[in-house]
Design an enzyme around this catalytic site. Sequence first.
Site, PDB file in Angstrom:
ATOM      1  N   TYR A 151       0.846  -1.120  -0.094  1.00  0.00           N
ATOM      2  CA  TYR A 151       0.011   0.127  -0.185  1.00  0.00           C
ATOM      3  C   TYR A 151       0.759   1.208  -0.110  1.00  0.00           C
ATOM      4  CZ  TYR A 151      -3.319   3.610   1.866  1.00  0.00           C
ATOM      5  OH  TYR A 151      -3.990   4.718   1.679  1.00  0.00           O
ATOM      6  N   ASP A 246       9.391   2.947  -0.170  1.00  0.00           N
ATOM      7  CA  ASP A 246       8.269   3.558   0.790  1.00  0.00           C
ATOM      8  C   ASP A 246       8.504   3.013   2.243  1.00  0.00           C
ATOM      9  OD1 ASP A 246       5.842   4.596   1.733  1.00  0.00           O
ATOM     10  OD2 ASP A 246       4.496   3.867   0.436  1.00  0.00           O
ATOM     11  N   LYS A 274       3.835   8.895   9.044  1.00  0.00           N
ATOM     12  CA  LYS A 274       3.618   8.019  10.454  1.00  0.00           C
ATOM     13  C   LYS A 274       4.641   8.524  11.575  1.00  0.00           C
ATOM     14  CE  LYS A 274       0.845   4.668   8.425  1.00  0.00           C
ATOM     15  NZ  LYS A 274       0.849   4.059   7.215  1.00  0.00           N
TER      16      LYS A 274
HETATM   17  C1  PLP Z   1       0.268   4.676   5.678  1.00  0.00           C
HETATM   18  C2  PLP Z   1       1.080   4.504   4.689  1.00  0.00           C
HETATM   19  C3  PLP Z   1       0.992   5.348   3.495  1.00  0.00           C
HETATM   20  C4  PLP Z   1       0.001   6.263   3.495  1.00  0.00           C
HETATM   21  O1  PLP Z   1       0.173   7.452   4.310  1.00  0.00           O
HETATM   22  P1  PLP Z   1      -1.123   8.280   4.988  1.00  0.00           P
HETATM   23  O2  PLP Z   1      -0.568   9.366   5.988  1.00  0.00           O
HETATM   24  O3  PLP Z   1      -2.100   7.536   5.435  1.00  0.00           O
HETATM   25  O4  PLP Z   1      -1.354   8.964   3.688  1.00  0.00           O
HETATM   26  C5  PLP Z   1       1.722   5.229   2.395  1.00  0.00           C
HETATM   27  N1  PLP Z   1       2.667   4.321   2.363  1.00  0.00           N
HETATM   28  C6  PLP Z   1       2.660   3.151   3.433  1.00  0.00           C
HETATM   29  C7  PLP Z   1       3.766   2.102   3.173  1.00  0.00           C
HETATM   30  C8  PLP Z   1       1.963   3.460   4.402  1.00  0.00           C
HETATM   31  O5  PLP Z   1       1.996   2.540   5.376  1.00  0.00           O
END
Ligand code: PLP
Length: 437
Positions: A151, A246, A274
């Site tokens: 994701y 990511d 995060k």
């Molecule tokens: C949570 C997450 C996102 C999205 O971040 P948001 O702050 O919710 O927009 C993107 N990539 C990864 C790997 C994530 O865990």
Amino acid sequence: MTTAHQDISRVTSAKLFEKAKKFFPGGVNSPVRAFKSVYGTPLFIERGDQAYVWDADGNKFIDFCCSWGPLILGHNNGAIREAVAAQLDKGLSFGAPTRLENELAELILSNNSYIEKIRFVSSGTEAVMSAIRLARGYTKRDKIVKFEGCYHGHSDSLLVKAGSGLVTFGETSSAGVPQSFAEETIVIALDDKKAVEEVFLRFPNQIAAVIIEGIPANNGLLLQDKAYMAFLRTMTEKHGSLLIFDEVITGFRVGFQGAAHHYGIKPDIITYGKIIGGGMPVGAYGASKEIMAHISPDGGVYQAGTLSGNPIAMVAGIATLSQLASPGFYEKQEQTTKAFVQTLKSYIADKHYDVQIFTVGSIFWFAFTTQQRISRADQIDPQSMEKYKVMHRALLNQGVYFGPSGYEVGFISSAHTNEDLETTIQAIKQALDIVFQ
Ligand SMILES: *Cc1c(COP(=O)(O)O)cnc(C)c1O
């Protein structure tokens, strides 16, 4: 004292949820919060402190969701609270540079050998969306490769799932994303070197970037071999594509330098989110000076933000990361998590329950399966989520809060005491007894 079988009262939460449904689609401002994959109505949280949250009905929980990862120091951390309170006196936002941005950037960059420059944004989604644009602008190519089970936030290019066939264009995974956008994203399975080779054969000189979660942790915890990650590095380099990690979850979670350091692999661009904002909305992306020179105003890749580098968010980030940078922090987190998981694994082995616990750093994931290794999304049986639902309910009844979906991982914060973890172990044992009764 509550028991695993007896449902806690959610009367107030249920009322609030009914009201929320009048205001918000599905009653929520982010879909998974709606508790669609578990029993009952979502709990409306009133406050958090250390490892605990309290809901609107006064139930207290030991929290392993931790706001989906940001709260590695637990709730209401003293240093973060004080830093935010002190900044409040000075103003909320200026839309002009502040010394706080320098301070957070310096803290990150002087402790990170994988990136040289950084840009702050306001969410993980925004960080990844910008990183993709940067990769396209830098390589002058359009296509990106992502993996099923990773994701990357909700930007259009990334709401794409695998099409039919091993290596084909993706299909949109959300209404509202044009098929023509999806055609620029190729989705392949994780842990499959052949698929990577094929993708580069099939789209020569067209792939701007391969993007992967540092350690995929949004669809279960899909641990990848270091050799596979190194293979991605070699292949992208060979074909003139960028490798994007990511690290919105793994950054500052599996170590101060995240997954890049965990493997000892240098991606071209890294995204963060995060934890970086300590509970405030912050995201970031970073790369070498050379690549970052392509971002406006230095370069031609446009990216901006009214609230980017917000002072309140910056001080929360600084207060968080300076605690994480202290020696031994991550070693302790990992040891604590390992011991917690090991105790549960012994119990599971004794009882011959068909459940595995996968773990890395302070992340853990329960998989209701007999498979010893799960590295791809298609290895997760959707039916197994029924068992998670039962466990989730039995845990809430005993005052333990796990994420409201079996695809979500759990997080242990530095605020979780040995006593909290011992209480949780007893609760999980009882919950598993119910699941497998
Ligand atoms: C949570 C997450 C996102 C999205 O971040 P948001 O702050 O919710 O927009 C993107 N990539 C990864 C790997 C994530 O865990």
